[in-house]
Design a protein around this motif. Structure first.
Motif, PDB file in Angstrom:
ATOM      1  N   GLY A   1       0.825  -1.206   0.000  1.00 46.35           N
ATOM      2  CA  GLY A   1       0.000   0.000   0.000  1.00 46.35           C
ATOM      3  C   GLY A   1       0.862   1.259   0.000  1.00 46.35           C
ATOM      4  N   GLU A   2       0.279   2.342  -0.493  1.00 51.80           N
ATOM      5  CA  GLU A   2       1.027   3.600  -0.628  1.00 51.80           C
ATOM      6  C   GLU A   2       1.573   4.062   0.720  1.00 51.80           C
ATOM      7  OE1 GLU A   2       0.262   8.076  -2.437  1.00 51.80           O
ATOM      8  OE2 GLU A   2      -1.340   6.572  -2.587  1.00 51.80           O
ATOM      9  N   HIS A   3       0.752   3.920   1.774  1.00 55.15           N
ATOM     10  CA  HIS A   3       1.160   4.377   3.102  1.00 55.15           C
ATOM     11  C   HIS A   3       2.426   3.667   3.556  1.00 55.15           C
ATOM     12  CE1 HIS A   3       0.960   5.709   7.250  1.00 55.15           C
ATOM     13  NE2 HIS A   3       0.983   4.456   7.647  1.00 55.15           N
ATOM     14  N   TYR A   4       2.445   2.328   3.442  1.00 53.60           N
ATOM     15  CA  TYR A   4       3.609   1.592   3.935  1.00 53.60           C
ATOM     16  C   TYR A   4       4.818   1.756   3.016  1.00 53.60           C
ATOM     17  CZ  TYR A   4       6.680  -1.699   6.120  1.00 53.60           C
ATOM     18  OH  TYR A   4       7.789  -2.248   6.727  1.00 53.60           O
ATOM     19  N   ARG A   5       4.597   1.815   1.716  1.00 52.86           N
ATOM     20  CA  ARG A   5       5.708   1.972   0.770  1.00 52.86           C
ATOM     21  C   ARG A   5       6.476   3.280   0.982  1.00 52.86           C
ATOM     22  NH1 ARG A   5       7.787  -2.039  -2.958  1.00 52.86           N
ATOM     23  NH2 ARG A   5       6.148  -3.572  -3.076  1.00 52.86           N
ATOM     24  N   LYS A   6       5.752   4.298   1.491  1.00 52.53           N
ATOM     25  CA  LYS A   6       6.444   5.553   1.805  1.00 52.53           C
ATOM     26  C   LYS A   6       7.426   5.347   2.951  1.00 52.53           C
ATOM     27  CE  LYS A   6       3.332   9.136   0.206  1.00 52.53           C
ATOM     28  NZ  LYS A   6       2.218   9.986   0.610  1.00 52.53           N
ATOM     29  N   LEU A   7       7.041   4.490   3.897  1.00 50.46           N
ATOM     30  CA  LEU A   7       7.928   4.177   5.020  1.00 50.46           C
ATOM     31  C   LEU A   7       9.078   3.290   4.582  1.00 50.46           C
ATOM     32  CD1 LEU A   7       5.527   3.207   7.964  1.00 50.46           C
ATOM     33  CD2 LEU A   7       7.058   5.185   7.844  1.00 50.46           C
ATOM     34  N   ASN A   8       8.762   2.319   3.735  1.00 49.82           N
ATOM     35  CA  ASN A   8       9.750   1.313   3.357  1.00 49.82           C
ATOM     36  C   ASN A   8       9.549   0.932   1.890  1.00 49.82           C
ATOM     37  OD1 ASN A   8      11.270  -0.989   2.949  1.00 49.82           O
ATOM     38  ND2 ASN A   8      10.861  -1.823   4.988  1.00 49.82           N
ATOM     39  N   PRO A   9      10.382   1.507   1.006  1.00 51.19           N
ATOM     40  CA  PRO A   9      10.192   1.269  -0.434  1.00 51.19           C
ATOM     41  C   PRO A   9      10.317  -0.194  -0.837  1.00 51.19           C
ATOM     42  CG  PRO A   9      11.844   3.009  -0.057  1.00 51.19           C
ATOM     43  CD  PRO A   9      11.519   2.405   1.275  1.00 51.19           C
ATOM     44  N   HIS A  10      10.949  -1.027   0.009  1.00 53.28           N
ATOM     45  CA  HIS A  10      11.073  -2.449  -0.323  1.00 53.28           C
ATOM     46  C   HIS A  10       9.754  -3.199  -0.104  1.00 53.28           C
ATOM     47  CE1 HIS A  10      15.468  -2.619  -0.936  1.00 53.28           C
ATOM     48  NE2 HIS A  10      15.482  -1.605  -0.092  1.00 53.28           N
ATOM     49  N   GLY A  11       8.817  -2.583   0.633  1.00 47.77           N
ATOM     50  CA  GLY A  11       7.577  -3.294   0.919  1.00 47.77           C
ATOM     51  C   GLY A  11       7.810  -4.520   1.790  1.00 47.77           C
ATOM     52  N   LEU A  12       8.847  -4.450   2.616  1.00 48.74           N
ATOM     53  CA  LEU A  12       9.164  -5.566   3.510  1.00 48.74           C
ATOM     54  C   LEU A  12       9.039  -5.104   4.956  1.00 48.74           C
ATOM     55  CD1 LEU A  12      12.313  -6.943   1.646  1.00 48.74           C
ATOM     56  CD2 LEU A  12      10.077  -8.017   1.749  1.00 48.74           C
ATOM     57  N   LEU A  13       8.887  -6.068   5.844  1.00 50.61           N
ATOM     58  CA  LEU A  13       8.780  -5.763   7.268  1.00 50.61           C
ATOM     59  C   LEU A  13      10.092  -6.100   7.971  1.00 50.61           C
ATOM     60  CD1 LEU A  13       5.225  -7.217   7.924  1.00 50.61           C
ATOM     61  CD2 LEU A  13       5.870  -4.826   7.693  1.00 50.61           C
ATOM     62  N   PRO A  14      10.347  -5.512   9.136  1.00 49.72           N
ATOM     63  CA  PRO A  14       9.590  -4.446   9.783  1.00 49.72           C
ATOM     64  C   PRO A  14      10.163  -3.074   9.432  1.00 49.72           C
ATOM     65  CG  PRO A  14      11.269  -5.221  11.282  1.00 49.72           C
ATOM     66  CD  PRO A  14      11.466  -5.975   9.977  1.00 49.72           C
ATOM     67  N   THR A  15       9.459  -2.044   9.874  1.00 47.81           N
ATOM     68  CA  THR A  15       9.998  -0.686   9.937  1.00 47.81           C
ATOM     69  C   THR A  15       9.846  -0.226  11.379  1.00 47.81           C
ATOM     70  OG1 THR A  15       9.413  -0.196   7.637  1.00 47.81           O
ATOM     71  CG2 THR A  15       9.757   1.690   9.096  1.00 47.81           C
ATOM     72  N   LEU A  16      10.888   0.390  11.914  1.00 50.96           N
ATOM     73  CA  LEU A  16      10.822   0.952  13.263  1.00 50.96           C
ATOM     74  C   LEU A  16      11.006   2.458  13.166  1.00 50.96           C
ATOM     75  CD1 LEU A  16      10.718   0.263  16.388  1.00 50.96           C
ATOM     76  CD2 LEU A  16      13.219   0.486  16.331  1.00 50.96           C
ATOM     77  N   ASN A  17      10.030   3.193  13.657  1.00 50.50           N
ATOM     78  CA  ASN A  17      10.145   4.655  13.681  1.00 50.50           C
ATOM     79  C   ASN A  17      10.385   5.135  15.106  1.00 50.50           C
ATOM     80  OD1 ASN A  17       9.699   4.741  10.974  1.00 50.50           O
ATOM     81  ND2 ASN A  17       7.694   5.748  11.067  1.00 50.50           N
ATOM     82  N   ASP A  18      11.356   6.037  15.236  1.00 56.24           N
ATOM     83  CA  ASP A  18      11.638   6.642  16.540  1.00 56.24           C
ATOM     84  C   ASP A  18      11.742   8.142  16.282  1.00 56.24           C
ATOM     85  OD1 ASP A  18      12.333   7.063  19.193  1.00 56.24           O
ATOM     86  OD2 ASP A  18      14.468   6.714  18.827  1.00 56.24           O
ATOM     87  N   GLY A  19      10.646   8.866  16.536  1.00 58.04           N
ATOM     88  CA  GLY A  19      10.630  10.281  16.192  1.00 58.04           C
ATOM     89  C   GLY A  19      10.804  10.431  14.688  1.00 58.04           C
ATOM     90  N   ASP A  20      11.792  11.225  14.256  1.00 58.31           N
ATOM     91  CA  ASP A  20      12.033  11.434  12.825  1.00 58.31           C
ATOM     92  C   ASP A  20      12.893  10.345  12.199  1.00 58.31           C
ATOM     93  OD1 ASP A  20      10.561  13.736  12.843  1.00 58.31           O
ATOM     94  OD2 ASP A  20      12.299  15.047  13.190  1.00 58.31           O
ATOM     95  N   THR A  21      13.388   9.431  13.013  1.00 54.00           N
ATOM     96  CA  THR A  21      14.266   8.365  12.507  1.00 54.00           C
ATOM     97  C   THR A  21      13.423   7.178  12.069  1.00 54.00           C
ATOM     98  OG1 THR A  21      15.970   9.053  14.066  1.00 54.00           O
ATOM     99  CG2 THR A  21      16.217   6.873  13.102  1.00 54.00           C
ATOM    100  N   SER A  22      13.613   6.756  10.814  1.00 55.45           N
ATOM    101  CA  SER A  22      12.870   5.617  10.299  1.00 55.45           C
ATOM    102  C   SER A  22      13.868   4.546   9.881  1.00 55.45           C
ATOM    103  CB  SER A  22      12.007   6.062   9.113  1.00 55.45           C
ATOM    104  OG  SER A  22      11.142   5.013   8.720  1.00 55.45           O
ATOM    105  N   LEU A  23      13.715   3.368  10.434  1.00 54.24           N
ATOM    106  CA  LEU A  23      14.710   2.308  10.254  1.00 54.24           C
ATOM    107  C   LEU A  23      14.090   1.068   9.647  1.00 54.24           C
ATOM    108  CD1 LEU A  23      15.906   2.719  13.911  1.00 54.24           C
ATOM    109  CD2 LEU A  23      17.256   3.456  11.942  1.00 54.24           C
TER     110      LEU A  23
END
Lengths: 209, 209
Positions: free
Chosen positions: B40-62
């Motif tokens: 989905g567009e929402h998750y792909r913005k977080l992680n272009p690979h479309g894989l899990l997981p993503t960890l967000n800590d404030g402005d840091t996205s990992l």
């Protein structure tokens, strides 16, 4: 140091680049994957997984390319393979792992052999399989890369150690790299540096091409 | 912190264990892999690979589980996920990468889907494929592990974050774990600890089992 590798093994190529970037000399011991040397008693004692590479430094025996590169960075800090700052390091490690965990494992020799022997896939299906995972991974990496000469800024490091072997494989299996201009430019810049030129498969004593 | 994961995703499970071992609280955001939420567009913005997981800590996205675990260890050093000393660290990282790069990628959902849709493999062939790579990897890990409660000594860390999700998958796909007594004992010891119990797929709000 003694490096056990194979000219075309991606993971061996990664470690050769890392050693060269650090300016460390090593003795290279070819392990012929096609002849099955990795399954021989001698090599299995070094590495029970029967995978390449293994790096020996005195009594220390190291396996897994990314673990070896991290070890090199901890024991020989300059020039650094990882940038300073936890967030920058996490970014570089994530890019490297996208190749080491999501792309390369699917084109590993033993995996391709299994697909052919057990699932009876054709040569064409094999090439499409390899291309598929490279395309998916490179398309996402292309979005993640920043427009700097190298992923971490002005000097190549952990990510470029992983990228160049993957680009070499992509070209070998007919992936159109023009779709990935940032990756293409970064790889071309690396391939002008002696650390990368000397680590290239074709520069190895066991190269057959 | 915000963790985007899926109850059964190995890589999500690894990061849940790591966060719990560090005693860090987080908000869990399920991304349903079976429904395709990762594309989905929402998750792909977080992680272009479309894989899990993503960890967000404030402005840091990992992204990438091992990169996230290394980041956790650098930003929240105690209790440590990696031991002290370059050689000990390389040993633990190599064990972890044997799972993250050599075993798990071959049972990734998108890979299994491709095998079924393109190579028309049967359900039985799929199970044998999964078991094959777990057996090869576990047999070698069993040789590499030392007879301590955990791989690095008295406390669980990076390796156990990777091992437990892999053992969970092995059991799910019918691998006979009695062949791997050291792994079996280590996993049982971990599964008595709250950090592991709370990270277990069945303990997640999105669990369907």
């Amino acid at each position: 140091m003694d490096l056990y590798g194979y000219f075309r093994s991606s993971a061996s190529y990664r470690v050769r680049i890392g050693l060269n970037l650090k300016g460390l000399s090593y003795d290279y011991h070819p392990v012929n994957l096609l002849k099955g040397d990795q399954h021989g008693e001698h090599y299995r004692k070094l590495n029970p997984h029967g995978l390449l590479p293994t790096l020996n430094d005195g009594d220390t025996s190291l396996t897994q390319s990314l673990a070896i590169l991290e070890w090199l960075d901890e024991t020989h800090p300059e020039p650094a393979l990882l940038p300073k700052g936890a967030e920058a390091r996490a970014y570089i490690r994530a890019l490297a792992q996208s190749i080491a965990s999501d792309i390369q494992p699917l084109q590993n020799l033993r995996v391709l052999k299994y697909l052919v022997s057990e699932f009876k896939i054709t040569e064409e299906q094999k090439i499409l399989w390899i291309q598929q995972w490279i395309h998916i991974g490179f398309a996402a990496l292309e979005k993640q890369l920043k427009p700097t000469p190298f992923a971490a800024g002005d000097t190549p490091g952990l990510f470029e150690c992983c990228l160049l072997p993957q680009v070499y494989n992509a070209e070998r299996f007919g992936v159109d790299m023009n779709q990935y201009p940032k990756i293409q430019t970064m790889a071309a810049t690396c391939n002008e540096l002696s650390a990368f030129i000397e680590a290239h498969p074709q520069s190895q004593p066991d190269s057959t091409v």
